[in-house]
Design an enzyme around this catalytic site. Structure first.
Site, PDB file in Angstrom:
ATOM      1  N   HIS A 143       0.845  -1.209   0.000  1.00  0.00           N
ATOM      2  CA  HIS A 143       0.000   0.000   0.000  1.00  0.00           C
ATOM      3  C   HIS A 143       0.878   1.256   0.000  1.00  0.00           C
ATOM      4  CE1 HIS A 143      -3.004  -2.717   2.284  1.00  0.00           C
ATOM      5  NE2 HIS A 143      -3.543  -2.494   1.103  1.00  0.00           N
ATOM      6  N   LYS A 165     -16.593  -6.713   8.434  1.00  0.00           N
ATOM      7  CA  LYS A 165     -17.069  -6.657   9.825  1.00  0.00           C
ATOM      8  C   LYS A 165     -16.046  -7.246  10.771  1.00  0.00           C
ATOM      9  CE  LYS A 165     -21.970  -6.597   8.819  1.00  0.00           C
ATOM     10  NZ  LYS A 165     -22.419  -7.358   7.674  1.00  0.00           N
ATOM     11  N   ARG A 184      -1.993  -6.097  -8.172  1.00  0.00           N
ATOM     12  CA  ARG A 184      -0.860  -6.988  -7.887  1.00  0.00           C
ATOM     13  C   ARG A 184      -0.669  -8.025  -8.981  1.00  0.00           C
ATOM     14  NH1 ARG A 184      -3.143  -7.814  -2.028  1.00  0.00           N
ATOM     15  NH2 ARG A 184      -4.920  -7.370  -3.346  1.00  0.00           N
ATOM     16  N   SER A 196      -2.784  -7.751   3.010  1.00  0.00           N
ATOM     17  CA  SER A 196      -3.048  -7.587   4.440  1.00  0.00           C
ATOM     18  C   SER A 196      -3.429  -8.933   5.051  1.00  0.00           C
ATOM     19  CB  SER A 196      -4.191  -6.594   4.661  1.00  0.00           C
ATOM     20  OG  SER A 196      -3.843  -5.329   4.167  1.00  0.00           O
TER      21      SER A 196
HETATM   22  P1  ADP Z   1      -9.705  -3.612  -0.450  1.00  0.00           P
HETATM   23  O1  ADP Z   1     -10.240  -4.511   0.604  1.00  0.00           O
HETATM   24  O2  ADP Z   1     -10.526  -2.421  -0.745  1.00  0.00           O
HETATM   25  O3  ADP Z   1      -9.180  -4.318  -1.682  1.00  0.00           O
HETATM   26  P2  ADP Z   1      -7.023  -3.324   0.482  1.00  0.00           P
HETATM   27  O4  ADP Z   1      -6.631  -2.527   1.659  1.00  0.00           O
HETATM   28  O5  ADP Z   1      -6.779  -4.794   0.541  1.00  0.00           O
HETATM   29  O6  ADP Z   1      -8.495  -2.933   0.248  1.00  0.00           O
HETATM   30  O7  ADP Z   1      -6.323  -2.744  -0.820  1.00  0.00           O
HETATM   31  C1  ADP Z   1      -6.518  -1.431  -1.246  1.00  0.00           C
HETATM   32  C2  ADP Z   1      -5.903  -1.292  -2.610  1.00  0.00           C
HETATM   33  O8  ADP Z   1      -4.502  -1.524  -2.520  1.00  0.00           O
HETATM   34  C3  ADP Z   1      -6.419  -2.259  -3.654  1.00  0.00           C
HETATM   35  O9  ADP Z   1      -6.449  -1.596  -4.890  1.00  0.00           O
HETATM   36  C4  ADP Z   1      -5.390  -3.341  -3.674  1.00  0.00           C
HETATM   37  O10 ADP Z   1      -5.333  -3.998  -4.928  1.00  0.00           O
HETATM   38  C5  ADP Z   1      -4.137  -2.541  -3.422  1.00  0.00           C
HETATM   39  N1  ADP Z   1      -3.070  -3.349  -2.838  1.00  0.00           N
HETATM   40  C6  ADP Z   1      -3.130  -4.177  -1.773  1.00  0.00           C
HETATM   41  N2  ADP Z   1      -1.946  -4.774  -1.542  1.00  0.00           N
HETATM   42  C7  ADP Z   1      -1.097  -4.318  -2.500  1.00  0.00           C
HETATM   43  C8  ADP Z   1       0.263  -4.585  -2.847  1.00  0.00           C
HETATM   44  N3  ADP Z   1       0.990  -5.481  -2.157  1.00  0.00           N
HETATM   45  N4  ADP Z   1       0.787  -3.931  -3.895  1.00  0.00           N
HETATM   46  C9  ADP Z   1       0.038  -3.061  -4.599  1.00  0.00           C
HETATM   47  N5  ADP Z   1      -1.251  -2.790  -4.362  1.00  0.00           N
HETATM   48  C10 ADP Z   1      -1.817  -3.401  -3.322  1.00  0.00           C
END
Ligand code: ADP
Length: 161
Positions: free
Chosen positions: A17, A41, A90, A129
């Site tokens: 992120h 949730k 990703r 995550s």
């Molecule tokens: P959501 O549950 O809305 O997908 P996340 O917090 O998991 O939220 O991810 C938010 C954004 O960040 C999404 O567009 C996701 O694809 C991107 N993202 C998550 N992990 C990575 C990563 N390792 N590298 C690049 N983008 C990521």
């Protein structure tokens, strides 16, 4: 002024992120990282904790603001005069879901909200995550996935369980 919103769950924020945040902060005059409330949730971190982690991680980036929202992204974007959402990709597996989400947002907002995608830096392409939480729950090493203070918070969470 070019502004964008980077929405997500960020439960918790990872280096993946942060990479997207840093790179998009260079492209826009202002980037709002917006934590989605109640989407999951069973989130491990409260919205307040997720916001604080993001604020700590971005304190050296003056054009990045951290906020939270509930409900539809298009409503949040309209209220804040935002027309661009940033999302990270990703792998091809992210693509179908992200494409559907971006087209839905475009349709629901009558074209007012567009999405741009940044592909992940290769060293973070495996990071999510949920995998970070799973590794931490078994006491594994996550030092390459998240900053120290996030690692510490994860350890606290799993020790108190
Ligand atoms: P959501 O549950 O809305 O997908 P996340 O917090 O998991 O939220 O991810 C938010 C954004 O960040 C999404 O567009 C996701 O694809 C991107 N993202 C998550 N992990 C990575 C990563 N390792 N590298 C690049 N983008 C990521």
């Amino acid at each position: 002024m070019k502004r964008a919103v980077y929405p997500g769950s960020f439960d918790p924020m990872t280096y993946g992120h942060l990479d997207i945040i840093r790179r998009s902060a260079e492209m826009f005059d202002e980037l709002i990282v917006a934590v989605l409330v109640n989407q999951q949730k069973n989130a491990l971190f409260s919205v307040d904790e997720r916001v604080k982690i993001l604020q700590e991680a971005t304190k050296d980036l003056p054009n990045v603001k951290v906020d939270f929202f509930s409900g539809l992204l298009i409503n949040y974007a309209a209220e804040h005069g935002l027309h661009v959402a940033v999302r990270g990709l990703r792998a091809i597996t992210d693509f179908e879901y992200e494409l559907q989400l971006s087209q839905t947002n475009r349709m629901l907002s009558d074209g007012a909200l567009d999405t741009i995608f940044l592909n992940t830096s290769l060293q973070y392409s495996y990071l999510s995550s949920s995998s970070v939480k799973e590794i931490a729950s078994f006491g594994g090493d996550i030092s390459q996935c998240v900053p120290d203070y996030v690692e510490a918070r994860l350890r606290e969470k799993f020790q108190s369980r």
